[in-house]
Write a protein that holds these residues in place. Structure first.
Motif, PDB file in Angstrom:
ATOM      1  N   GLY A   1     -12.849  39.151  31.341  1.00 40.59           N
ATOM      2  CA  GLY A   1     -13.123  40.430  30.583  1.00 40.59           C
ATOM      3  C   GLY A   1     -14.001  41.484  31.545  1.00 40.59           C
ATOM      4  N   CYS A   2     -13.657  42.635  31.378  1.00 37.24           N
ATOM      5  CA  CYS A   2     -14.449  43.715  32.049  1.00 37.24           C
ATOM      6  C   CYS A   2     -15.958  43.322  32.004  1.00 37.24           C
ATOM      7  CB  CYS A   2     -14.213  45.018  31.346  1.00 37.24           C
ATOM      8  SG  CYS A   2     -12.670  46.033  32.125  1.00 37.24           S
ATOM      9  N   GLY A   3     -16.474  43.535  33.369  1.00 39.24           N
ATOM     10  CA  GLY A   3     -18.122  43.374  33.521  1.00 39.24           C
ATOM     11  C   GLY A   3     -18.572  41.841  33.593  1.00 39.24           C
ATOM     12  N   THR A   4     -17.464  40.963  33.502  1.00 35.60           N
ATOM     13  CA  THR A   4     -17.896  39.432  33.466  1.00 35.60           C
ATOM     14  C   THR A   4     -17.491  39.035  34.882  1.00 35.60           C
ATOM     15  OG1 THR A   4     -15.758  38.670  32.904  1.00 35.60           O
ATOM     16  CG2 THR A   4     -17.396  38.925  31.184  1.00 35.60           C
ATOM     17  N   TRP A   5     -18.666  37.829  35.126  1.00 38.46           N
ATOM     18  CA  TRP A   5     -18.435  37.249  36.706  1.00 38.46           C
ATOM     19  C   TRP A   5     -18.735  35.857  36.521  1.00 38.46           C
ATOM     20  CZ3 TRP A   5     -21.971  38.998  41.162  1.00 38.46           C
ATOM     21  CH2 TRP A   5     -21.981  38.053  42.373  1.00 38.46           C
ATOM     22  N   PRO A   6     -17.493  35.088  36.033  1.00 36.10           N
ATOM     23  CA  PRO A   6     -17.972  33.740  35.664  1.00 36.10           C
ATOM     24  C   PRO A   6     -17.683  32.846  36.945  1.00 36.10           C
ATOM     25  CG  PRO A   6     -15.617  34.149  34.962  1.00 36.10           C
ATOM     26  CD  PRO A   6     -16.472  35.415  35.352  1.00 36.10           C
ATOM     27  N   ALA A   7     -18.399  31.482  37.263  1.00 37.49           N
ATOM     28  CA  ALA A   7     -18.106  30.709  38.370  1.00 37.49           C
ATOM     29  C   ALA A   7     -18.489  29.279  37.931  1.00 37.49           C
ATOM     30  CB  ALA A   7     -19.020  31.021  39.437  1.00 37.49           C
ATOM     31  N   TYR A   8     -17.681  28.473  38.562  1.00 36.02           N
ATOM     32  CA  TYR A   8     -17.665  26.857  38.576  1.00 36.02           C
ATOM     33  C   TYR A   8     -17.681  26.696  39.882  1.00 36.02           C
ATOM     34  CZ  TYR A   8     -16.357  22.147  38.779  1.00 36.02           C
ATOM     35  OH  TYR A   8     -16.160  20.751  38.980  1.00 36.02           O
TER      36      TYR A   8
ATOM     37  N   CYS B   1     -20.769  49.794  33.652  1.00 40.46           N
ATOM     38  CA  CYS B   1     -20.716  48.291  33.514  1.00 40.46           C
ATOM     39  C   CYS B   1     -22.249  48.048  32.370  1.00 40.46           C
ATOM     40  CB  CYS B   1     -21.078  47.492  34.670  1.00 40.46           C
ATOM     41  SG  CYS B   1     -20.629  45.872  34.753  1.00 40.46           S
ATOM     42  N   ALA B   2     -23.100  48.894  32.646  1.00 40.88           N
ATOM     43  CA  ALA B   2     -24.364  48.897  31.869  1.00 40.88           C
ATOM     44  C   ALA B   2     -24.153  49.193  30.490  1.00 40.88           C
ATOM     45  CB  ALA B   2     -25.534  49.784  32.268  1.00 40.88           C
ATOM     46  N   GLU B   3     -23.106  50.222  30.249  1.00 35.90           N
ATOM     47  CA  GLU B   3     -22.670  50.485  28.722  1.00 35.90           C
ATOM     48  C   GLU B   3     -21.895  49.061  28.236  1.00 35.90           C
ATOM     49  OE1 GLU B   3     -22.141  55.160  29.327  1.00 35.90           O
ATOM     50  OE2 GLU B   3     -20.430  53.959  29.683  1.00 35.90           O
ATOM     51  N   ARG B   4     -21.205  48.595  29.133  1.00 42.54           N
ATOM     52  CA  ARG B   4     -20.203  47.432  28.514  1.00 42.54           C
ATOM     53  C   ARG B   4     -21.203  46.374  28.196  1.00 42.54           C
ATOM     54  NH1 ARG B   4     -14.628  47.010  27.597  1.00 42.54           N
ATOM     55  NH2 ARG B   4     -14.241  44.904  27.793  1.00 42.54           N
ATOM     56  N   VAL B   5     -22.092  46.162  28.971  1.00 39.55           N
ATOM     57  CA  VAL B   5     -23.348  45.155  28.433  1.00 39.55           C
ATOM     58  C   VAL B   5     -23.843  45.364  27.482  1.00 39.55           C
ATOM     59  CG1 VAL B   5     -25.573  43.866  29.198  1.00 39.55           C
ATOM     60  CG2 VAL B   5     -23.726  44.278  30.802  1.00 39.55           C
ATOM     61  N   ALA B   6     -24.172  46.474  26.930  1.00 42.84           N
ATOM     62  CA  ALA B   6     -24.859  46.807  25.696  1.00 42.84           C
ATOM     63  C   ALA B   6     -23.982  46.602  24.491  1.00 42.84           C
ATOM     64  CB  ALA B   6     -25.272  48.441  25.677  1.00 42.84           C
ATOM     65  N   ASP B   7     -22.672  46.546  24.471  1.00 40.90           N
ATOM     66  CA  ASP B   7     -21.694  46.360  23.443  1.00 40.90           C
ATOM     67  C   ASP B   7     -21.381  44.552  23.360  1.00 40.90           C
ATOM     68  OD1 ASP B   7     -19.903  46.298  21.624  1.00 40.90           O
ATOM     69  OD2 ASP B   7     -18.435  47.439  22.672  1.00 40.90           O
ATOM     70  N   PRO B   8     -21.793  44.234  22.341  1.00 42.58           N
ATOM     71  CA  PRO B   8     -21.582  42.672  22.331  1.00 42.58           C
ATOM     72  C   PRO B   8     -20.351  42.309  22.222  1.00 42.58           C
ATOM     73  CG  PRO B   8     -22.688  43.570  20.026  1.00 42.58           C
ATOM     74  CD  PRO B   8     -22.560  44.721  21.061  1.00 42.58           C
ATOM     75  N   SER B   9     -19.253  43.352  21.474  1.00 46.62           N
ATOM     76  CA  SER B   9     -17.870  42.964  21.099  1.00 46.62           C
ATOM     77  C   SER B   9     -17.165  42.920  22.464  1.00 46.62           C
ATOM     78  CB  SER B   9     -17.305  44.034  20.263  1.00 46.62           C
ATOM     79  OG  SER B   9     -17.488  45.122  20.986  1.00 46.62           O
ATOM     80  N   SER B  10     -17.764  43.277  23.690  1.00 45.69           N
ATOM     81  CA  SER B  10     -17.220  43.208  24.935  1.00 45.69           C
ATOM     82  C   SER B  10     -16.826  41.926  25.427  1.00 45.69           C
ATOM     83  CB  SER B  10     -17.749  44.028  25.971  1.00 45.69           C
ATOM     84  OG  SER B  10     -17.849  45.367  25.745  1.00 45.69           O
ATOM     85  N   PHE B  11     -17.730  41.051  24.745  1.00 49.47           N
ATOM     86  CA  PHE B  11     -17.614  39.687  25.366  1.00 49.47           C
ATOM     87  C   PHE B  11     -17.192  38.408  24.619  1.00 49.47           C
ATOM     88  CE2 PHE B  11     -21.098  42.385  27.250  1.00 49.47           C
ATOM     89  CZ  PHE B  11     -20.443  42.526  28.538  1.00 49.47           C
ATOM     90  N   VAL B  12     -16.413  38.808  23.966  1.00 52.65           N
ATOM     91  CA  VAL B  12     -15.692  37.739  22.751  1.00 52.65           C
ATOM     92  C   VAL B  12     -14.897  36.724  23.552  1.00 52.65           C
ATOM     93  CG1 VAL B  12     -15.750  39.239  20.743  1.00 52.65           C
ATOM     94  CG2 VAL B  12     -13.747  39.314  22.067  1.00 52.65           C
TER      95      VAL B  12
END
Length: 407
Positions: free
Chosen positions: A177-184, A348-359
């Motif tokens: 999702g926009c703004g995410t940066w996952p890693a293993y 990206c900061a606006e994205r982080v403020a919105d919890p629905s961005s990270f479902v």
């Protein structure tokens, strides 16, 4: 009666051997060794021939096709299960990191107690280890910009450290999702001196996984190489281009992101030895049977999607004592700088403020299994090539035996 040294002549009976004389014992021994049972590595006459047994397992003792048995020795590589992270005990041997994000992400990493209490880390009824970015708490843009309050997230690392092995991750769902940066990935506190291996990593809603390595100077990714992915930077030195590292992008457009999750995830396997560090991705429907049965055999798999060869980067020099790590950061050095170019809305900061961005910002792990390489020497009987009839020397010895015993 006329006496000889090795026998006696009796009228009407011809020659009769005294079979217990030394010469007869020698001849009979030779016949037994050469005709009755082949002896590996022993050629009594220097003719380098092999006689079939008088009592072979298959074949015709009177001259039909004979299948001889040959003793052979070979080295066989086995991968023996050493460690499993799975089910209700998955988190028992992981540490929850709760410090600041090293990559300047807009996240608040929770300790274990906080993570479990908030429901961001838990084990499902069917045994999956789930980790989430918070997707319910509203934040203000001022809180984000001043970093007085950031979005809760999870970063965990194994308490054990590993040197080489086969690491098989079965993952049902990965964050996107926009703004995410996952890693293993894997590394240790002595970064970058002991190296970093990024097994699963990308940003936003990318569809292809990127494998990368970060090291000290003079480690190079060979391109083209023994892999199917597309190489990017070939300089692994962390000082080059702001720690871009050397990397390879998987050709599959379902190795990361929404399609990966829609297909039920899959298996990522990393083989790390002195020769190379290889990474494979297998769709859920294409996981090799040997992985499913717990007897992995990487030598039978297709080319890896990514591989760092020891020819360009001496593996034992640059990689050691790694812990495995899962994390989910937001924005930061990569996702933050690429946010607009990725076509994501707002900032990206606006994205982080919105919890629905990270479902969709969730790791869901079925298992991690770690195998150690064991090389054993096997000596076994294997059916050799078919041979027709007795060899020439077998026939000669048989004839001599007949003359001496029956005349």
């Amino acid at each position: 009666m006329f006496m000889t040294r090795h026998g006696e002549f009796r009228r009407g009976l011809g020659w009769r051997c005294q079979i217990f004389t030394p010469i007869m014992l020698c001849l009979l021994t030779l016949i037994i060794c050469q005709v009755v049972r082949p002896v590996d590595g022993l050629d009594l006459f220097g003719f380098n021939v092999r006689m079939p047994s008088l009592f072979p397992r298959t074949g015709n003792v009177l001259g039909g096709t004979v299948q001889s048995l040959e003793k052979r020795a070979a080295n066989k590589t086995l991968w023996i299960l050493a460690k499993t992270y799975q089910g209700q005990t998955f988190f028992d041997e992981w540490d929850f990191y709760s410090g600041p994000d090293y990559t300047h992400g807009l996240v608040d990493y929770l300790n274990k107690t906080e993570a479990i209490a908030s429901g961001l880390a838990y084990i499902t009824e069917d045994g999956r280890a789930n980790m989430h970015v918070d997707s319910v708490t509203p934040l203000t843009l001022d809180e984000i910009n001043s970093q007085t309050k950031l979005r809760p997230s999870i970063r965990i690392s194994t308490q054990a450290k590993y040197n080489q092995g086969l690491f098989i991750l079965d993952v049902a769902q990965a964050p996107y999702g926009c703004g995410t940066w996952p890693a293993y990935w894997s590394t240790n506190e002595n970064w970058p001196n002991d190296g970093e291996i990024d097994i699963i990593e990308n940003v936003h809603s990318s569809v292809s996984n990127q494998v990368s390595w970060h090291t000290t100077a003079n480690c190079t990714l060979i391109s083209p190489g023994n892999y199917t992915g597309t190489a990017g930077s070939t300089t692994c030195d962390h000082n080059y281009m702001s720690n871009t590292g050397c990397g390879i992008v998987d050709q599959s457009i379902a190795s990361f992101g929404p399609t990966f999750n829609a297909k039920g995830g899959g298996v990522y396997a990393m083989k790390w030895d002195s020769n190379s560090i290889d990474v494979w991705f297998f769709y859920r429907s294409a996981i090799p049977d040997d992985i499913l049965t717990g007897l992995p055999s990487p030598g039978t798999w297709p080319l890896p999607s990514a591989s760092l060869s020891g020819l360009g980067c001496p593996i034992d020099t640059y990689f050691r004592n790694h812990m495995l790590i899962f994390d989910m950061t937001l924005c930061g050095d990569w996702a933050g700088t690429s946010y607009e170019a990725a076509g994501c809305p707002g900032t990206c900061a606006e994205r982080v403020a919105d919890p629905s961005s990270f479902v969709n910002a969730t790791w869901s792990i079925n298992s991690i299994k770690i195998y150690n390489q064991t090389v054993i020497n096997t000596a076994y009987l294997d059916a050799g090539t078919g041979r027709t009839g007795y060899s020439f020397w077998a026939a000669v010895f048989a004839l001599i035996a007949a003359l001496l015993l029956f005349l």
